[in-house]
Design an enzyme around this catalytic site. Structure first.
Site, mmCIF file in Angstrom:
data_model
loop_
_atom_site.group_PDB
_atom_site.id
_atom_site.type_symbol
_atom_site.label_atom_id
_atom_site.label_comp_id
_atom_site.label_asym_id
_atom_site.label_seq_id
_atom_site.Cartn_x
_atom_site.Cartn_y
_atom_site.Cartn_z
ATOM 1 N N SER A 21 0.949 -1.349 0.143
ATOM 2 C CA SER A 21 0.036 0.050 -0.142
ATOM 3 C C SER A 21 1.170 1.376 0.019
ATOM 4 C CB SER A 21 -0.861 0.003 1.323
ATOM 5 O OG SER A 21 -1.501 1.199 1.420
ATOM 6 N N HIS A 45 -1.275 -1.651 -4.095
ATOM 7 C CA HIS A 45 -2.574 -1.064 -3.453
ATOM 8 C C HIS A 45 -2.536 0.352 -3.346
ATOM 9 C CE1 HIS A 45 -5.972 -2.059 -0.806
ATOM 10 N NE2 HIS A 45 -5.555 -1.023 -0.099
ATOM 11 N N ASP A 47 -4.642 3.512 -1.968
ATOM 12 C CA ASP A 47 -5.919 3.737 -1.173
ATOM 13 C C ASP A 47 -6.426 5.264 -1.439
ATOM 14 O OD1 ASP A 47 -6.122 1.568 0.720
ATOM 15 O OD2 ASP A 47 -3.963 2.232 1.229
ATOM 16 N N MET A 49 -8.886 7.872 -0.452
ATOM 17 C CA MET A 49 -10.027 8.500 0.587
ATOM 18 C C MET A 49 -10.547 9.857 0.385
ATOM 19 S SD MET A 49 -7.633 7.397 3.869
ATOM 20 C CE MET A 49 -6.673 5.647 3.916
ATOM 21 N N MET A 80 -12.255 4.099 -0.797
ATOM 22 C CA MET A 80 -12.777 4.528 0.384
ATOM 23 C C MET A 80 -13.501 5.828 0.577
ATOM 24 S SD MET A 80 -9.924 3.177 3.074
ATOM 25 C CE MET A 80 -8.669 3.167 1.727
ATOM 26 N N MET A 149 -11.404 -5.892 5.725
ATOM 27 C CA MET A 149 -10.420 -5.061 6.441
ATOM 28 C C MET A 149 -10.126 -5.293 7.739
ATOM 29 S SD MET A 149 -10.102 -2.361 4.366
ATOM 30 C CE MET A 149 -9.327 -1.290 5.593
ATOM 31 N N GLY A 154 -9.231 3.886 6.855
ATOM 32 C CA GLY A 154 -8.912 5.317 7.002
ATOM 33 C C GLY A 154 -7.394 5.913 7.196
ATOM 34 N N GLY A 156 -3.315 4.322 7.714
ATOM 35 C CA GLY A 156 -2.303 3.166 7.752
ATOM 36 C C GLY A 156 -1.800 3.055 9.242
ATOM 37 N N ASP A 187 -6.534 -6.557 4.324
ATOM 38 C CA ASP A 187 -5.860 -4.971 4.356
ATOM 39 C C ASP A 187 -6.079 -4.577 5.647
ATOM 40 O OD1 ASP A 187 -5.117 -2.599 3.684
ATOM 41 O OD2 ASP A 187 -6.868 -2.012 2.746
ATOM 42 N N GLY A 188 -4.900 -4.164 6.199
ATOM 43 C CA GLY A 188 -4.589 -3.436 7.503
ATOM 44 C C GLY A 188 -3.593 -4.210 8.250
HETATM 45 C C1 DX5 Z 1 -6.356 1.829 5.768
HETATM 46 C C2 DX5 Z 1 -6.134 1.339 4.377
HETATM 47 C C3 DX5 Z 1 -4.773 0.288 4.267
HETATM 48 C C4 DX5 Z 1 -3.608 0.801 4.879
HETATM 49 C C5 DX5 Z 1 -2.714 -0.219 5.318
HETATM 50 O O1 DX5 Z 1 -7.648 2.352 5.584
HETATM 51 O O2 DX5 Z 1 -6.929 0.586 3.351
HETATM 52 O O3 DX5 Z 1 -4.650 -0.174 2.775
HETATM 53 O O4 DX5 Z 1 -2.791 1.653 3.957
HETATM 54 O O5 DX5 Z 1 -1.707 0.140 5.925
HETATM 55 P P1 DX5 Z 1 -0.762 -1.027 6.795
HETATM 56 O O6 DX5 Z 1 -0.104 -1.716 6.157
HETATM 57 O O7 DX5 Z 1 0.071 0.318 7.750
HETATM 58 O O8 DX5 Z 1 -2.119 -1.212 7.954
HETATM 59 ZN ZN ZN Z 2 -6.397 -0.252 1.650
#
Ligand code: DX5
Ligand code: ZN
Length: 234
Positions: A21, A45, A47, A49, A80, A149, A154, A156, A187-188
């Site tokens: 990501s 990936h 993201d 938002m 998102m 998730m 929202g 990382g 993811d996460g």
């Molecule tokens: C959170 C994102 C994730 C995030 C993952 O809302 O959808 O993709 O970037 O980051 P890490 O791996 O740091 O949890």
């Molecule tokens: Zn993500």
């Protein structure tokens, strides 16, 4: 394979993949950070938002277009956002290969899935941690991928929520029992400590942000995660 964008295709057949990501990357030096890890990965990936569906703003179509010009990797765009139907065309035109939209944002995902088909990009549904899998099971056959998730969407750098492992197990059972080829992405909070649990539960695509881009050696971080999920050296 249907694919509007002239890059490599990813066989949607439950291949194991790590999808870093870029949210955790240095946005001022994105291509440098991506080039470093490109030999080890097939997809990125991304993201997106909107500050509305989630309480944070990240990036949008101009960044996707710049990424498209800079890399041949598959761009897996995690939307998102409150209104994916409104933006899916511009995101596809910018160069996304696939989008995943949140079922919490689109209780009826069929129009977005149909639009993705029309645009020639892959479509998937994402589930926030508190959403049961029953919300997406009726649409599994329209999804090339589903995203479980393992943190609240929202931000990382959050801690992996072990309670989503049972959802991954149930989704794997649902996908396999129907002989579907839907990928299951987690993811996460994925890192060297958590990726094995997510893999054992049945996920086959692993998003990793902080554990890759904040590592002293991002390439080695990916290599080690790959070995845990049985990818070995490719
Ligand atoms: C959170 C994102 C994730 C995030 C993952 O809302 O959808 O993709 O970037 O980051 P890490 O791996 O740091 O949890
Ligand atoms: Zn993500």
């Amino acid at each position: 394979m249907r694919d509007a964008n002239p890059i490599q295709s990813l066989a949607m057949n439950n291949d194991i993949r790590i999808s870093p990501s870029i949210l955790a990357a240095d946005f001022a030096h994105l291509s440098r950070e991506i080039d470093l890890i490109t030999p080890e990965i097939d997809s990125l990936h991304v993201d997106v938002m909107d500050g509305h569906f989630v309480p944070n703003i990240s990036l949008g179509t101009p960044v996707i277009a710049s990424l498209r010009a800079a890399t041949d990797l598959y761009l897996d765009c995690h939307l998102m956002i409150t209104d994916p139907l409104r933006y899916i065309e511009s995101i596809a035109v910018a160069g996304a290969n696939g989008v995943t939209a949140h079922i919490e944002a689109i209780p009826d995902p069929v129009p977005v899935a149909e639009e993705a088909d029309r645009l020639g990009i892959d479509f998937g549904l994402a589930l926030s941690p508190n959403t049961p899998i029953e919300a997406i099971v009726p649409y599994l056959d329209r999804c090339s991928i589903v995203v479980v998730m393992s943190v609240q969407p929202g931000f990382g750098g959050q801690r992996f929520m072990d309670q989503v492992l049972t959802k991954i197990e149930a989704l794997r059972e649902s996908v396999d029992s129907r002989a579907l080829s839907t990928d299951i992405q987690v993811d996460g909070g994925i890192d060297l400590q958590t990726i094995g649990r997510a893999s054992s539960a049945g996920a086959n695509v692993f998003v990793a942000g902080s554990s890759v881009f904040n590592a002293d050696d991002p390439v080695n971080a990916i290599v080690e995660m790959k070995s845990i999920v049985g990818m070995g050296n490719r």
